[in-house]
Each structure stands twice: as C-alpha cells, then as structure tokens.
Write a protein that holds these residues in place. Structure first.
Motif, PDB file in Angstrom:
ATOM      1  N   CYS A  23       7.286 -18.159   2.300  1.00 55.12           N
ATOM      2  CA  CYS A  23       7.160 -18.951   1.076  1.00 55.12           C
ATOM      3  C   CYS A  23       8.179 -18.442   0.064  1.00 55.12           C
ATOM      4  O   CYS A  23       8.808 -17.403   0.271  1.00 55.12           O
ATOM      5  CB  CYS A  23       5.739 -18.847   0.525  1.00 55.12           C
ATOM      6  N   CYS A  63       7.496 -14.723  -1.039  1.00 55.83           N
ATOM      7  CA  CYS A  63       7.814 -13.687  -0.061  1.00 55.83           C
ATOM      8  C   CYS A  63       9.321 -13.595   0.170  1.00 55.83           C
ATOM      9  O   CYS A  63       9.865 -12.513   0.395  1.00 55.83           O
ATOM     10  CB  CYS A  63       7.076 -13.955   1.247  1.00 55.83           C
ATOM     11  N   CYS A 106       5.782 -13.069   5.138  1.00 58.58           N
ATOM     12  CA  CYS A 106       4.779 -14.017   4.656  1.00 58.58           C
ATOM     13  C   CYS A 106       3.698 -14.160   5.723  1.00 58.58           C
ATOM     14  O   CYS A 106       3.953 -14.659   6.810  1.00 58.58           O
ATOM     15  CB  CYS A 106       5.432 -15.364   4.367  1.00 58.58           C
ATOM     16  N   CYS A 142      -1.173 -15.109   2.907  1.00 58.18           N
ATOM     17  CA  CYS A 142      -0.380 -15.020   1.679  1.00 58.18           C
ATOM     18  C   CYS A 142      -0.981 -15.925   0.596  1.00 58.18           C
ATOM     19  O   CYS A 142      -1.130 -17.134   0.783  1.00 58.18           O
ATOM     20  CB  CYS A 142       1.065 -15.427   1.956  1.00 58.18           C
ATOM     21  N   ALA A 194       1.658 -18.646  -0.732  1.00 56.30           N
ATOM     22  CA  ALA A 194       2.232 -19.664   0.165  1.00 56.30           C
ATOM     23  C   ALA A 194       1.818 -21.111  -0.129  1.00 56.30           C
ATOM     24  O   ALA A 194       2.678 -21.993  -0.140  1.00 56.30           O
ATOM     25  CB  ALA A 194       1.925 -19.303   1.614  1.00 56.30           C
TER      26      ALA A 194
HETATM   27 ZN    ZN Z   1       4.213 -15.818   1.218  1.00 55.69          ZN
END
Ligand code: ZN
Length: 157
Positions: A8, A11, A18, A22, A25
């Motif tokens: 994402c 990250c 990720c 997460c 995300a």
């Molecule tokens: Zn992430």
C-alpha cells in the motif's frame, strides 16, 4: 492490495512489508501516494496507525478522510489549518442567525401593529425574512459542500 505483492502507499513510503493485516492498506492504495505522504508529514505514521486502531473498522474510512483533510489544510495553512474554514463558516452562520432573529422581530412588530395601516411594511418584512432564509440555506449548502469536499478529499488536491 495487502498481501497481493503490491505494498500500500504507506508501506511503500515507509519501505516495509505490507501484510494482510496492514491497517493502512484499505485506505491508502498504492495508486495514491500523496494522501498518505501528507498525513504522515503532519501526524506521523505511528500516530495515524494508533488513531485508526482506536476507531471501529466501520468508521475508519471516515477517520482517514478527515485526517487527510486536516493534514492537507495544515500543510496549506500552517497557522490555522482547517480551523480557518470552520471558524469562517461558524462566523457566517452566527451572523445569519442574528439577521434571521432580527427579521423575525420585525415581522412580530408588523403583525402586532396592523392599525398603523402599513401592509407594505409587513410584506417587505416577510420578503426580507424569506431572503434571510435563502441566505441561511446557502450557508448550509456551503457547509454541505465542505463536507462533500471532505468526503472526496478534492478541495486541496
Ligand atoms: Zn500496507
């Protein structure tokens, strides 16, 4: 998406893996890197992560929208941030409420003194009241627009 190989936006920026768990995300897809960058710059990734975890999952999208809005406003206006927009609209609303109260008082006076034979005054007061309500509706509409901007997060981008 998380776990699908593409990290994402968060990250990616933080240069970490990720995971499917997460917290960022679902709200910071890789395609829109700037949203997270702005929020990270103002609030810090760990604070944002903590704030999201303190909020029920159903409300996290709204929390992210408001964090992005606040952060964008803060970047744009380091002194007042989004308080500038809020206080300006609050001021506008209180002024319009005062004008509306005055118009109501004028109408009451006209209704209570019909013997003076000034029906046009009553009509004018009524018209004025309608105008005030129109202005109030416009202010309300502006507030709705602000909220829509917050939702779409397009006001500052
Ligand atoms: Zn992430």
């Amino acid at each position: 998406m998380a776990g699908s190989g593409t990290p994402c936006a968060s990250c990616k920026l933080l240069r970490r893996r990720c995971t499917p768990e997460c917290v960022f995300a679902p709200y910071f897809p890789a395609e829109d890197a700037r949203r997270f960058a702005t929020v990270h710059r103002v609030f810090g990734a760990s604070n944002v992560s903590r704030m999201l975890q303190e909020v029920a999952p159903a409300q996290r999208a709204d929390a992210v929208s408001s964090l992005v809005y606040e952060a964008s406003a803060r970047v744009r206006d380091p002194v007042y941030g989004c308080v500038a927009a809020i206080s300006s609209l609050q001021h506008q609303v209180s002024q319009l409420q005062m004008q509306l109260a005055l118009a109501h008082a004028e109408i009451l006076l006209c209704v209570q003194q019909p013997q003076h034979g000034h029906p046009p005054a009553a009509a004018a007061a009524l018209q004025e009241q309608q105008q005030q309500q129109h202005i109030l509706q416009n202010a309300h509409h502006q507030l709705m627009l602000q909220e829509a901007c917050l939702q779409q997060d397009s006001m500052w981008t």
